[in-house]
Design an enzyme around this catalytic site. Structure first.
Site, PDB file in Angstrom:
ATOM      1  N   LYS A 147      -6.320   7.486  10.338  1.00  0.00           N
ATOM      2  CA  LYS A 147      -4.908   7.512  10.736  1.00  0.00           C
ATOM      3  C   LYS A 147      -4.837   8.355  12.007  1.00  0.00           C
ATOM      4  O   LYS A 147      -4.452   9.528  12.000  1.00  0.00           O
ATOM      5  CB  LYS A 147      -4.057   8.094   9.597  1.00  0.00           C
TER       6      LYS A 147
HETATM    7  N1  PMP Z   1      -0.721   1.058   6.942  1.00  0.00           N
HETATM    8  C1  PMP Z   1      -0.419   1.714   8.070  1.00  0.00           C
HETATM    9  C2  PMP Z   1      -0.874   1.170   9.360  1.00  0.00           C
HETATM   10  C3  PMP Z   1       0.328   2.900   7.997  1.00  0.00           C
HETATM   11  O1  PMP Z   1       0.653   3.560   9.115  1.00  0.00           O
HETATM   12  C4  PMP Z   1       0.765   3.379   6.747  1.00  0.00           C
HETATM   13  C5  PMP Z   1       1.583   4.631   6.672  1.00  0.00           C
HETATM   14  N2  PMP Z   1       0.766   5.774   6.646  1.00  0.00           N
HETATM   15  C6  PMP Z   1       0.411   2.656   5.603  1.00  0.00           C
HETATM   16  C7  PMP Z   1      -0.328   1.501   5.742  1.00  0.00           C
HETATM   17  C8  PMP Z   1       0.819   3.135   4.255  1.00  0.00           C
HETATM   18  O2  PMP Z   1       0.114   4.304   3.918  1.00  0.00           O
HETATM   19  P1  PMP Z   1       0.715   5.361   2.918  1.00  0.00           P
HETATM   20  O3  PMP Z   1       1.068   4.614   1.698  1.00  0.00           O
HETATM   21  O4  PMP Z   1      -0.401   6.332   2.682  1.00  0.00           O
HETATM   22  O5  PMP Z   1       1.892   5.971   3.564  1.00  0.00           O
END
Ligand code: PMP
Length: 306
Positions: A159
Site C-alpha cells: 500500500k
Molecule cells: N484495494 C485497494 C486498492 C485499496 O486501496 C483498499 C483500501 N485500503 C482496499 C482494496 C481495501 O483494503 P482494506 O479493506 O484493508 O481497507
C-alpha cells in the site's frame, strides 16, 4: 468533501496542532511517491472508541515498508500507540485514521535509501466513502480501460502512496463517464479489484473474490468478510474472475475500510440480478455490527483506545 479539521496530528513522536502539521517542499515522497500508508477506522463502541483490526493494519504497513526497504524508526507497538493517542486527541468517537510513513527532506534522486524516514498519523471524521445512498442502494461500476499494475512493475501487495496514481486514473475515468467506481482488470485480463476496494461476487449462492495473485490488495475488510461469510455458512472461494463473470453474477459488493460493504447495482450497465442482494445485505449488516464490537465472537478485532 473537504477534510474536517480536528485539533492535533501525530508527527514523529508528538502531537502537533493541525495547522502546523507541515512538510518541506523538497520532501522525497512528494516527488517520487515513495511513501507507505494505511487507512483505518475507529468506531464508537459501548466502551468508547475502538479501532478495527488496528494491529493487522499496522502489520500491513510494515509489510509495505519491507517491500520498499523503508526502515521505520518506530516499533509496531509505538505506531499502534500513536494511532490511539491521535484518536484520543481528536475527541472523536468514530473517525478515519491515516498513518503515513514517508521519506522526508534531505536527499533527492531516485535512490531512496539515504533519505530520512518520517511518520505521521492523522484522524478526521469521514462518512461513507461511496456515499450513504451507495451503501444503501448500491453503486454503478464500470470496468476501467486502465489495467491494475503488473506485479513486476508495482507490487499490488504494497500500500504505497505512488501506487495510487493507477487507482486515481481509473477513478477519474469512471466518474467522468458517469459511474461511481471502477473495476481494474490485471494485465492477463482477470479481475483484480476496484480503485480503493476489494470486490466480491455471488454466483450460485457462493461468495467469490479474486486471489491476491490477480493483483488485489491484501484487504483487511476482505479478510473480515471472508471470515464472516464462512461463519454465516456461505461457501467462500478465492478464484480468478473474468469480465463475463461480473456481468452474470447474482450479486456483487465492494469492501474496504473507507467504503465498508457496498452493494453493486450494475457493472458496465448490466444490472445485477439482486441489489442489494440478500447475501450482500446479510454480510453488510453483520460487518456493521462487528466493527462496533457488537458481535461476541469477533470482539478481539476491536482494539479499544482506552
Ligand atoms: N484495494 C485497494 C486498492 C485499496 O486501496 C483498499 C483500501 N485500503 C482496499 C482494496 C481495501 O483494503 P482494506 O479493506 O484493508 O481497507
Amino acid at each position: 468533501m473537504p477534510i474536517q479539521k480536528v485539533d492535533k496530528i501525530w508527527m514523529d513522536g508528538r502531537l502537533v496542532d493541525w495547522d502546523d502539521a507541515r512538510i518541506h517542499i523538497l520532501t522525497h515522497s512528494l516527488h517520487y511517491g515513495s511513501g507507505a500508508f494505511e487507512g483505518i477506522r475507529a468506531y464508537a463502541t459501548s466502551n468508547g472508541p475502538g479501532i478495527f483490526r488496528l494491529t493487522d493494519h499496522i502489520d500491513r504497513l510494515f509489510r509495505t515498508c519491507k517491500i520498499f526497504m523503508i526502515d521505520v524508526p518506530y516499533t509496531r507497538d509505538e505506531i499502534i500507540e500513536a494511532c490511539k493517542a491521535t484518536v484520543r486527541a481528536s475527541g472523536l468517537d468514530a473517525c478515519y485514521l491515516r498513518p503515513l510513513v514517508y521519506l522526508g527532506y534531505g536527499e533527492m534522486g531516485l535512490n531512496p535509501l539515504p533519505c530520512p524516514v518520517n511518520v505521521s498519523v492523522a484522524a478526521w471524521p469521514w462518512g461513507k466513502y461511496l456515499g450513504e445512498e451507495g451503501a444503501a442502494k448500491g453503486v454503478r461500476v464500470a470496468i476501467s480501460s486502465w489495467r491494475r499494475h503488473d506485479p513486476n512493475s508495482m507490487p499490488p501487495a504494497a500500500k504505497g502512496t505512488g501506487m495510487y496514481v493507477n487507482s486515481s486514473l481509473a477513478k477519474i475515468e469512471a466518474l467522468k463517464s458517469g459511474y461511481d467506481e471502477a473495476i481494474l482488470l490485471n494485465p492477463q485480463g482477470y479481475v483484480s479489484e476496484c480503485t480503493g476496494e476489494n470486490l466480491f461476487l455471488v454466483r450460485d449462492g457462493a461468495v467469490l473474490t479474486p486471489p491476491f495473485s490477480a493483483g488485489a490488495l491484501e484487504g483487511i475488510t476482505r479478510d473480515t468478510i471472508m471470515t464472516i461469510a464462512a461463519d454465516l455458512g456461505y461457501e467462500v472461494r478465492e478464484t480468478n474472475l473474468l469480465r463475463s463473470d461480473l456481468y452474470v453474477a447474482e450479486e456483487g459488493f465492494l469492501t474496504g475500510t473507507a467504503a465498508e460493504v457496498v452493494p453493486i447495482r450494475s457493472i458496465d450497465d448490466r444490472e445485477m440480478t439482486h441489489c442489494p442482494g440478500p447475501i450482500a445485505l446479510k454480510i453488510q449488516e453483520t460487518y456493521n455490527a462487528v466493527v462496533r464490537g457488537e458481535v461476541g465472537q469477533y470482539k478481539n478485532w476491536v482494539e479499544l483506545v482506552d
